[in-house]
Design a protein around this motif. Structure first.
Motif, PDB file in Angstrom:
ATOM      1  N   PRO A 189       0.834  -1.214   0.000  1.00  0.00           N
ATOM      2  CA  PRO A 189       0.000   0.000   0.000  1.00  0.00           C
ATOM      3  C   PRO A 189       0.857   1.247   0.000  1.00  0.00           C
ATOM      4  N   ARG A 190       0.415   2.253  -0.736  1.00  0.00           N
ATOM      5  CA  ARG A 190       1.160   3.505  -0.782  1.00  0.00           C
ATOM      6  C   ARG A 190       0.903   4.351   0.455  1.00  0.00           C
ATOM      7  N   LEU A 191      -0.253   4.151   1.065  1.00  0.00           N
ATOM      8  CA  LEU A 191      -0.530   4.742   2.372  1.00  0.00           C
ATOM      9  C   LEU A 191      -0.386   3.637   3.412  1.00  0.00           C
ATOM     10  N   PRO A 192       0.327   3.879   4.496  1.00  0.00           N
ATOM     11  CA  PRO A 192       0.663   2.809   5.451  1.00  0.00           C
ATOM     12  C   PRO A 192      -0.522   2.395   6.335  1.00  0.00           C
ATOM     13  N   TRP A 193      -1.444   1.591   5.755  1.00  0.00           N
ATOM     14  CA  TRP A 193      -2.581   1.104   6.538  1.00  0.00           C
ATOM     15  C   TRP A 193      -2.371  -0.335   7.008  1.00  0.00           C
ATOM     16  N   ASP A 194      -1.186  -0.889   6.794  1.00  0.00           N
ATOM     17  CA  ASP A 194      -0.965  -2.315   7.013  1.00  0.00           C
ATOM     18  C   ASP A 194      -0.309  -2.653   8.342  1.00  0.00           C
ATOM     19  N   ALA A 195      -0.265  -1.707   9.283  1.00  0.00           N
ATOM     20  CA  ALA A 195       0.421  -1.971  10.557  1.00  0.00           C
ATOM     21  C   ALA A 195      -0.174  -3.161  11.290  1.00  0.00           C
ATOM     22  N   GLY A 196      -1.492  -3.262  11.297  1.00  0.00           N
ATOM     23  CA  GLY A 196      -2.134  -4.372  11.990  1.00  0.00           C
ATOM     24  C   GLY A 196      -1.780  -5.714  11.387  1.00  0.00           C
ATOM     25  N   MET A 197      -1.672  -5.780  10.076  1.00  0.00           N
ATOM     26  CA  MET A 197      -1.311  -7.038   9.427  1.00  0.00           C
ATOM     27  C   MET A 197       0.143  -7.391   9.722  1.00  0.00           C
TER      28      MET A 197
END
Length: 471
Positions: A189-197
């Protein structure tokens, strides 16, 4: 010196990999190749969560190959053109791959196989992700199975003989130029929404076996009961690893059987309930292979005339965001957004709420799960949504409508799961957390929404609509 190309797809592992094993046995050197071609997936190009997992799985595979003085050769574009160019560049005379079972992949692979053979290039394909190929199981009448129980009875007689391949004794990997860096595929993702994963998952073969070891050491002993408790790690959480082929059912079965043999009778876990769940995965692929139109069409054609409520974008949006006002539904949808995964019982509840209480078409839910699940699998996704909606093979009876309140009261009695994902309600008493609308002051204070629909009234409306379909 003979050279072969091993075309990796969703078999991102080195162990128990038939295509890789056969190539290494028959050729002096192999070129591990991955071709990124999402345009060849038909209507089901990988979603954002799947792309995130794929990036890390490819990274892990490349690292494993480099430990053996190899590397993963990555290309992007038309698969046939790239295979032909790579054959010419590497001098390979044979291409190996493990089969996929999605409709678009089957058509593409047949075309590629024919085109390569026309050019004098040998092609060898193998079964790699299932215990049995979908065409190997049939009823006594020679027809595909439509009901799970007889399918599982037949499959269960076969799986003890399905041993995983031994570890490779050698891997002489070839390296060539003109490959792409992994970053060029633009999967993250270009916006960092993957912290939880990133907190929850370790993609790759090593991560798969670590997850299996954790499951075998702890959860398998209480799987039959704990698998229904969303607040507990009572399931294997191997589904994304299975989807990307980082581990196989054969390997899982072997590990669990070894565990049974290692323990005395008093401590020996019953592995049958878990094997049966893997059987559902196999059944999903069996159905997808034999009934490819079910990815968009109802398995039961009577549902073609079912009276779905006209699309309501605001309803779908609230469901996606976990703002329905129904705690178990909202907790599940927030878990999905944060981690890319949702507990299986909660999946059934949120699907039932969308298709029955809101009476929105199952396509909407299937598409959202496809984009947000790290284990998004076309066969499982199709089977699951049609099963809950009542229009699929071996479907739940039309009158089975999951009550999200009684489900959370039964399987999350202390509201631990609800508190984890609904922090605005975390201070509410256990009983009230399941039905917060009973305290208007709590809703006002917390900002938690009122229920979108009345559960009892919407259930009755759904039952009436389903009953009309049966008449």
């Amino acid at each position: 010196m003979s050279t072969a190309i091993v075309w990796f797809r969703r078999d991102l592992r080195l162990a128990d990999n038939m295509a890789l094993h056969q190539a290494c046995s028959a050729h002096a050197q192999v070129l591990p190749l991955y071709i990124h071609a999402p345009q060849e997936e038909g209507d089901w190009t990988p979603g954002a969560a799947s792309r995130w997992w794929l990036h890390h799985a490819l990274l892990a595979l490349d690292e494993a190959l480099r430990l053996r003085q190899g590397a993963l050769h990555i290309r992007q574009g038309d698969s046939l053109k790239i295979l032909l160019a790579t054959v010419k560049q590497s001098g390979a005379d044979t291409v190996y791959w493990n089969r996929l079972y999605e409709p678009a992949a089957i058509v593409r692979d047949m075309q590629i196989k024919a085109a390569l053979r026309e050019q004098g290039i040998a092609v060898n394909s193998f079964g790699g992700s299932l215990w049995q190929e979908p065409w190997h199981l049939a009823t006594q009448e020679g027809q595909p199975y439509r009901v799970f129980t007889p399918f599982w009875r037949k499959l269960r007689t076969m799986i003890d003989k399905a041993e995983p391949l031994p570890a490779l004794s050698r891997l002489a990997a070839l390296r060539i130029d003109h490959g792409l860096p992994l970053a060029a595929l633009d999967l993250l993702p270009r916006l960092p929404w993957d912290a939880g994963m990133r907190e929850c998952w370790t993609p790759g073969e090593q991560g798969a076996h670590a997850m299996l070891e954790l499951f075998a050491d702890d959860a398998i002993t209480r799987y039959a009961t704990a698998r229904d408790l969303p607040a507990r790690h009572g399931t294997s959480r191997l589904s994304p690893h299975l989807h990307f082929g980082e581990i196989t059912p054969r390997q899982i079965h072997q590990a669990l059987v070894k565990l049974q043999r290692r323990l005395d009778a008093r401590r020996r876990p019953d592995i049958e309930p878990y094997l049966r769940e893997l059987g559902w995965r196999e059944f999903a692929h069996h159905l997808l292979y034999h009934f490819p139109n079910t990815t968009t069409g109802n398995f039961n054609p009577r549902f073609d005339s079912f009276s779905w409520t006209p699309d309501k974008e605001i309803w779908l949006c609230r469901w996606q965001q976990g703002r329905t006002g129904i705690p178990l539904v909202d907790a599940g949808m927030r878990e999905l957004w944060h981690t890319g995964w949702m507990h299986n019982r909660v999946r059934m509840v949120v699907a039932s709420f969308l298709t029955k209480n809101l009476r929105q078409h199952w396509h909407h839910g299937a598409r959202w799960f496809w984009d947000t699940l790290v284990d998004a699998d076309l066969a499982n996704n199709t089977l699951g949504w049609q099963w809950v909606a009542g229009c699929g093979a071996d479907a739940a009876p039309y009158f089975r409508i999951f009550n999200p309140v009684s489900q959370s009261q039964k399987f999350d009695p202390k509201a631990e799961y609800l508190r984890r994902w609904l922090p605005e309600l975390s201070r509410a008493p256990d009983a009230l957390l399941h039905e917060p609308w009973k305290d208007e002051a709590l809703l006002k204070r917390s900002g938690y929404p009122h229920p979108m629909v009345d559960l009892r009234a919407s259930r009755q409306s759904a039952l009436a609509t389903y009953q009309a379909l049966r008449c």
